[in-house]
Design a protein around this motif. Structure first.
Motif, PDB file in Angstrom:
ATOM      1  N   ARG A 246       0.808  -1.214   0.000  1.00 16.00           N
ATOM      2  CA  ARG A 246       0.000   0.000   0.000  1.00 16.00           C
ATOM      3  C   ARG A 246       0.840   1.261   0.000  1.00 16.00           C
ATOM      4  N   THR A 247       2.149   1.136   0.219  1.00 15.08           N
ATOM      5  CA  THR A 247       3.022   2.307   0.256  1.00 15.08           C
ATOM      6  C   THR A 247       4.290   2.058  -0.544  1.00 15.08           C
ATOM      7  N   VAL A 248       4.878   3.145  -1.017  1.00 14.78           N
ATOM      8  CA  VAL A 248       6.127   3.049  -1.769  1.00 14.78           C
ATOM      9  C   VAL A 248       7.243   2.537  -0.873  1.00 14.78           C
ATOM     10  N   ARG A 249       7.251   2.976   0.384  1.00 19.36           N
ATOM     11  CA  ARG A 249       8.379   2.602   1.240  1.00 19.36           C
ATOM     12  C   ARG A 249       8.415   1.101   1.512  1.00 19.36           C
ATOM     13  N   ASP A 250       7.258   0.432   1.535  1.00 22.52           N
ATOM     14  CA  ASP A 250       7.270  -1.022   1.719  1.00 22.52           C
ATOM     15  C   ASP A 250       7.910  -1.723   0.534  1.00 22.52           C
ATOM     16  N   THR A 251       7.560  -1.286  -0.669  1.00 25.45           N
ATOM     17  CA  THR A 251       8.161  -1.877  -1.862  1.00 25.45           C
ATOM     18  C   THR A 251       9.653  -1.578  -1.925  1.00 25.45           C
ATOM     19  N   ALA A 252      10.055  -0.360  -1.561  1.00 26.68           N
ATOM     20  CA  ALA A 252      11.471  -0.003  -1.556  1.00 26.68           C
ATOM     21  C   ALA A 252      12.245  -0.832  -0.540  1.00 26.68           C
ATOM     22  N   ALA A 253      11.666  -1.040   0.637  1.00 25.96           N
ATOM     23  CA  ALA A 253      12.339  -1.838   1.664  1.00 25.96           C
ATOM     24  C   ALA A 253      12.482  -3.291   1.232  1.00 25.96           C
ATOM     25  N   PHE A 254      11.462  -3.809   0.560  1.00 27.93           N
ATOM     26  CA  PHE A 254      11.561  -5.183   0.073  1.00 27.93           C
ATOM     27  C   PHE A 254      12.676  -5.314  -0.955  1.00 27.93           C
ATOM     28  N   LEU A 255      12.768  -4.375  -1.883  1.00 29.49           N
ATOM     29  CA  LEU A 255      13.829  -4.419  -2.887  1.00 29.49           C
ATOM     30  C   LEU A 255      15.201  -4.361  -2.229  1.00 29.49           C
ATOM     31  N   SER A 256      15.337  -3.536  -1.213  1.00 30.73           N
ATOM     32  CA  SER A 256      16.611  -3.441  -0.508  1.00 30.73           C
ATOM     33  C   SER A 256      16.987  -4.781   0.131  1.00 30.73           C
ATOM     34  N   GLN A 257      15.994  -5.468   0.706  1.00 27.43           N
ATOM     35  CA  GLN A 257      16.256  -6.784   1.295  1.00 27.43           C
ATOM     36  C   GLN A 257      16.627  -7.809   0.228  1.00 27.43           C
ATOM     37  N   VAL A 258      15.981  -7.722  -0.934  1.00 29.11           N
ATOM     38  CA  VAL A 258      16.306  -8.608  -2.048  1.00 29.11           C
ATOM     39  C   VAL A 258      17.769  -8.459  -2.427  1.00 29.11           C
ATOM     40  N   GLU A 259      18.246  -7.236  -2.468  1.00 24.18           N
ATOM     41  CA  GLU A 259      19.650  -6.998  -2.814  1.00 24.18           C
ATOM     42  C   GLU A 259      20.591  -7.526  -1.745  1.00 24.18           C
ATOM     43  N   ARG A 260      20.233  -7.350  -0.485  1.00 27.39           N
ATOM     44  CA  ARG A 260      21.100  -7.843   0.582  1.00 27.39           C
ATOM     45  C   ARG A 260      21.176  -9.371   0.574  1.00 27.39           C
ATOM     46  N   TYR A 261      20.084 -10.008   0.257  1.00 29.73           N
ATOM     47  CA  TYR A 261      20.051 -11.472   0.241  1.00 29.73           C
ATOM     48  C   TYR A 261      20.931 -12.027  -0.868  1.00 29.73           C
ATOM     49  N   ARG A 262      20.886 -11.383  -2.061  1.00 22.53           N
ATOM     50  CA  ARG A 262      21.673 -11.886  -3.186  1.00 22.53           C
ATOM     51  C   ARG A 262      22.049 -10.722  -4.089  1.00 22.53           C
ATOM     52  N   PRO A 263      23.211 -10.090  -3.828  1.00 25.82           N
ATOM     53  CA  PRO A 263      23.633  -8.996  -4.707  1.00 25.82           C
ATOM     54  C   PRO A 263      23.810  -9.482  -6.138  1.00 25.82           C
ATOM     55  N   VAL A 264      23.453  -8.644  -7.097  1.00 27.96           N
ATOM     56  CA  VAL A 264      23.570  -8.983  -8.515  1.00 27.96           C
ATOM     57  C   VAL A 264      24.574  -8.014  -9.138  1.00 27.96           C
ATOM     58  N   ARG A 265      25.755  -8.516  -9.447  1.00 26.83           N
ATOM     59  CA  ARG A 265      26.830  -7.640  -9.928  1.00 26.83           C
ATOM     60  C   ARG A 265      26.550  -7.084 -11.319  1.00 26.83           C
ATOM     61  N   SER A 266      25.708  -7.758 -12.091  1.00 24.85           N
ATOM     62  CA  SER A 266      25.450  -7.308 -13.463  1.00 24.85           C
ATOM     63  C   SER A 266      24.463  -6.150 -13.526  1.00 24.85           C
ATOM     64  N   LEU A 267      23.853  -5.775 -12.393  1.00 24.76           N
ATOM     65  CA  LEU A 267      22.901  -4.669 -12.361  1.00 24.76           C
ATOM     66  C   LEU A 267      23.365  -3.612 -11.381  1.00 24.76           C
ATOM     67  N   PRO A 268      23.028  -2.344 -11.625  1.00 26.94           N
ATOM     68  CA  PRO A 268      23.353  -1.299 -10.647  1.00 26.94           C
ATOM     69  C   PRO A 268      22.649  -1.585  -9.321  1.00 26.94           C
ATOM     70  N   GLN A 269      23.357  -1.390  -8.219  1.00 27.60           N
ATOM     71  CA  GLN A 269      22.724  -1.584  -6.921  1.00 27.60           C
ATOM     72  C   GLN A 269      21.789  -0.405  -6.633  1.00 27.60           C
ATOM     73  N   VAL A 270      20.589  -0.712  -6.166  1.00 28.84           N
ATOM     74  CA  VAL A 270      19.602   0.319  -5.875  1.00 28.84           C
ATOM     75  C   VAL A 270      19.768   0.849  -4.460  1.00 28.84           C
ATOM     76  N   GLY A 271      20.013  -0.047  -3.503  1.00 32.87           N
ATOM     77  CA  GLY A 271      20.080   0.357  -2.113  1.00 32.87           C
ATOM     78  C   GLY A 271      18.690   0.662  -1.571  1.00 32.87           C
ATOM     79  N   LEU A 272      18.647   1.178  -0.348  1.00 30.07           N
ATOM     80  CA  LEU A 272      17.367   1.536   0.250  1.00 30.07           C
ATOM     81  C   LEU A 272      16.981   2.946  -0.200  1.00 30.07           C
ATOM     82  N   VAL A 273      15.959   3.039  -1.011  1.00 32.52           N
ATOM     83  CA  VAL A 273      15.446   4.337  -1.456  1.00 32.52           C
ATOM     84  C   VAL A 273      14.460   4.809  -0.399  1.00 32.52           C
ATOM     85  N   ALA A 274      14.781   5.929   0.250  1.00 30.41           N
ATOM     86  CA  ALA A 274      14.016   6.369   1.419  1.00 30.41           C
ATOM     87  C   ALA A 274      13.125   7.572   1.158  1.00 30.41           C
ATOM     88  N   GLY A 275      13.168   8.118  -0.047  1.00 28.00           N
ATOM     89  CA  GLY A 275      12.343   9.287  -0.316  1.00 28.00           C
ATOM     90  C   GLY A 275      12.577   9.808  -1.716  1.00 28.00           C
TER      91      GLY A 275
END
Length: 476
Positions: free
Chosen positions: A221-250
C-alpha cells in the motif's frame, strides 16, 4: 449498490503498512503473535466475500510468530501466491487440473522472500496458470475487488492484491509474466513494482523458458514497503550485473525527462477515463518541474505490432507446454482434461501456428536492445497500465470461451507485456480514480537497473498527491 470490503479497525494491525508494523513489533509496542492473530481474524472475515485465499496455514503461522526470523519485516503477516512453493502447502497454480500435493521444500525465491522475516498465513488465489488478467474461473467463485465486489481485482496476482487492499495483510507476494503485478495493483489501488530481469532469485522454471518473462515481487500500500523489500532482495543476493539500488528512502531533487505514451496499437484503444487520468498525471508531473513530453510509441508501430504477435504466440507456447507436459512440472496428479478454456485455447492456437516459433522467439529476444533505445532521450516513460478501466466480473471470465475471451484480453492488456519481454523495470501507482470510484493505476517505466529512479519518483507522487484508500464504509 457499491459493496466495499475492508478490515481496517482498531486492532494490532490498525492501518499500518509493513514498515510501520515491523517497527511496532521491534519496539515491543505489539508482538508478532498479536499481529498474526489480527491478520488471521481479518482473513477469516474478509475471505467470506473476497475469496482471495487459496489455502491457509494459520496454525503454523501462529507457531512461527512466536519466534519470527530476522529481517526488515520481521513478524509481519503475509501471503504467498499459489504458483510459488511453500514447504507443506500445495501449489495448485490456480487450477483444478493440479493435485493438491504439499510442496516438499520452499522455492528458492520463497527463501529470499522470507529472508525479510515475514510470516506466511497461506497461499493467495490466482487464475489458472496466471494466463488471465482477472482472477476468475470456469467452475469456482471469482476473487472480488474490495473496492467494489462486482468488479475484477485484476490478475494474475489478484488474491494478493485483494488481501492487501482490504487490509488483511499490509504486503503480499506477487509475480509478473505479462503484467501480473502491475494489473492487480492498478485494479486495487496498490503499489506494484516489476523488477529488472535478474534482480531477484529466478523463478523456479525460469531456466526452462526460452525467454524468461517472469519477475517476482510484492504488492503493497506504500512506496516505502516496496522499496524496503527491494533493498532486502539486494542484501540477500547482490547482482553484480545490475546497478545496486540500495534503500530508497524518499524522493529525489533531480528533475526528470518524462515521455508520455498515450496509446498502444490502433486496435487497442485507450478509453476516455484512462486517457484523462494519464494527461492529468502528466500535467501534475510538469507542475513539479519535470520535463514532460509526448513521445508516442517506444518503437515504430510495425515493430510493436510484430512484438505483440510474437508475445501472443509465446503465450500460446506456454499454454501448450502446460497442456502437453504439465505432469512433468506439476506432478503425476496433473489432469489435462480439467484445464480451462483459456489454457486449452492457447494450446490449440499454438499448434496451429507452431511453425512460427523460431521467428517469434527471435523477435522477443531482439526486442530488449531495441526498446532500451527509448531511454536515450527520456529517463522515464509514463503510460497506462491497461487500456481501459477495471471491468466487471464476468467480462474476462474463462466461462465466456476462448474465442470471446482472447479478444477482450488483447483489448485490455495493451501496455504491460513489453517490459516482461525486454526485462526492464516498471511500476504501477494508484494515481487516479475512475468515475465510479475505483482506483486507476498508471505505469512508470525506466531503463534496465534503474528501479531507484522509479521509486524516487513514486515517493514524490505519493507525498504530493497521495494514494486512494478504502474509506467511508465500516469494516466487515
Amino acid at each position: 449498490m457499491t459493496t466495499r470490503v475492508h478490515t481496517f479497525c482498531d486492532d494490532a494491525l490498525g492501518d499500518l503498512d509493513a514498515t510501520a508494523l515491523a517497527a511496532a513489533i521491534r519496539s515491543g509496542e505489539i508482538s508478532a503473535v498479536e499481529a498474526v492473530e489480527a491478520a488471521i481474524a481479518r482473513a477469516d472475515v474478509a475471505n467470506r466475500t473476497l475469496n482471495a485465499i487459496q489455502v491457509n496455514d494459520f496454525d503454523r503461522a501462529r507457531h512461527l510468530a512466536r519466534s519470527p526470523g530476522p529481517g526488515v519485516f520481521a513478524g509481519v503477516p503475509t501471503f504467498v501466491k499459489d504458483n510459488t512453493d511453500v514447504a507443506g502447502l500445495p501449489s495448485r497454480q490456480g487450477s483444478l487440473a493440479v493435485a493438491a500435493t504439499p510442496a516438499r521444500r520452499h522455492a528458492k525465491f520463497t527463501d529470499q522472500y522470507l529472508s525479510t522475516g515475514m510470516v506466511v498465513l497461506g497461499k493467495s488465489t490466482m487464475p489458472e496458470f496466471g494466463f488471465n488478467a482477472s482472477t476468475e474461473y470456469e467452475a469456482l467463485p471469482p476473487t472480488r475487488n474490495p473496492w467494489n465486489t462486482d468488479y475484477s481485482c485484476g490478475a494474475s496476482s489478484g488474491g494478493s492484491a485483494a488481501l492487501v487492499a482490504s487490509g488483511v495483510v499490509p504486503i503480499a507476494h506477487a509475480n509478473d509474466g505479462g503484467g501480473s503485478i502491475r494489473i492487480p495493483a492498478a485494479a486495487c489501488g496498490l503499489v506494484g513494482l516489476k523488477f529488472t530481469r535478474g534482480r531477484e532469485v529466478p523463478d523456479a522454471h525460469a531456466g526452462e523458458m526460452p525467454v524468461n518473462i517472469v519477475s517476482n515481487g510484492v504488492l503493497s500500500r506504500t512506496v516505502r514497503d516496496t522499496a524496503a523489500f527491494l533493498s532486502q532482495v539486494e542484501r540477500y543476493r547482490p547482482v553484480r550485473s545490475l546497478p545496486q539500488v540500495g534503500l530508497v528512502a524518499g524522493p529525489s531533487n533531480r528533475r526528470l525527462r518524462i515521455g508520455v505514451v498515450g496509446r498502444s496499437l490502433p486496435e487497442i484503444p485507450v478509453d476516455a477515463a484512462t486517457s484523462t487520468a494519464l494527461h492529468r498525471a502528466a500535467e501534475r508531473l510538469a507542475g513539479l518541474g519535470h520535463d514532460v513530453r509526448e513521445v508516442g510509441l517506444p518503437l515504430p508501430e510495425a515493430e510493436i505490432r510484430a512484438f505483440y504477435d510474437a508475445f501472443l504466440h509465446y503465450w500460446g507456447l506456454l499454454g501448450f507446454s502446460v497442456q502437453r507436459f504439465g505432469s512433468r512440472v506439476m506432478g503425476a496428479g496433473f489432469d489435462s482434461s480439467k484445464t480451462e478454456s483459456l489454457t486449452r485455447g492457447l494450446a490449440t492456437m499454438f499448434v496451429r501456428n507452431a511453425v512460427r516459433t523460431p521467428q517469434a522467439l527471435w523477435r522477443l529476444r531482439r526486442i530488449e536492445a531495441r526498446a532500451r533505445q527509448a531511454f536515450t532521450d527520456v529517463d522515464v516513460l509514463l503510460s497506462p497500465v491497461v487500456a481501459h478501466t477495471t471491468p466487471e466480473l464476468g467480462y474476462l471470465s474463462p466461462a465466456n470461451g476462448f474465442d470471446v475471451l482472447l479478444p477482450r484480453l488483447l483489448g485490455y492488456v495493451g501496455f504491460t507485456p513489453l517490459n516482461n519481454a525486454t526485462g526492464g523495470p516498471a511500476i504501477s501507482l494508484p494515481l487516479d480514480t475512475t468515475p465510479d470510484g475505483l482506483p486507476l493505476g498508471l505505469q512508470l517505466s525506466a531503463d534496465h537497473g534503474d528501479e531507484r529512479t522509479l521509486l524516487e519518483l513514486a515517493y514524490e507522487l505519493e507525498q504530493v498527491f497521495g494514494f486512494p484508500r478504502i474509506t467511508g464504509h465500516p469494516p466487515l
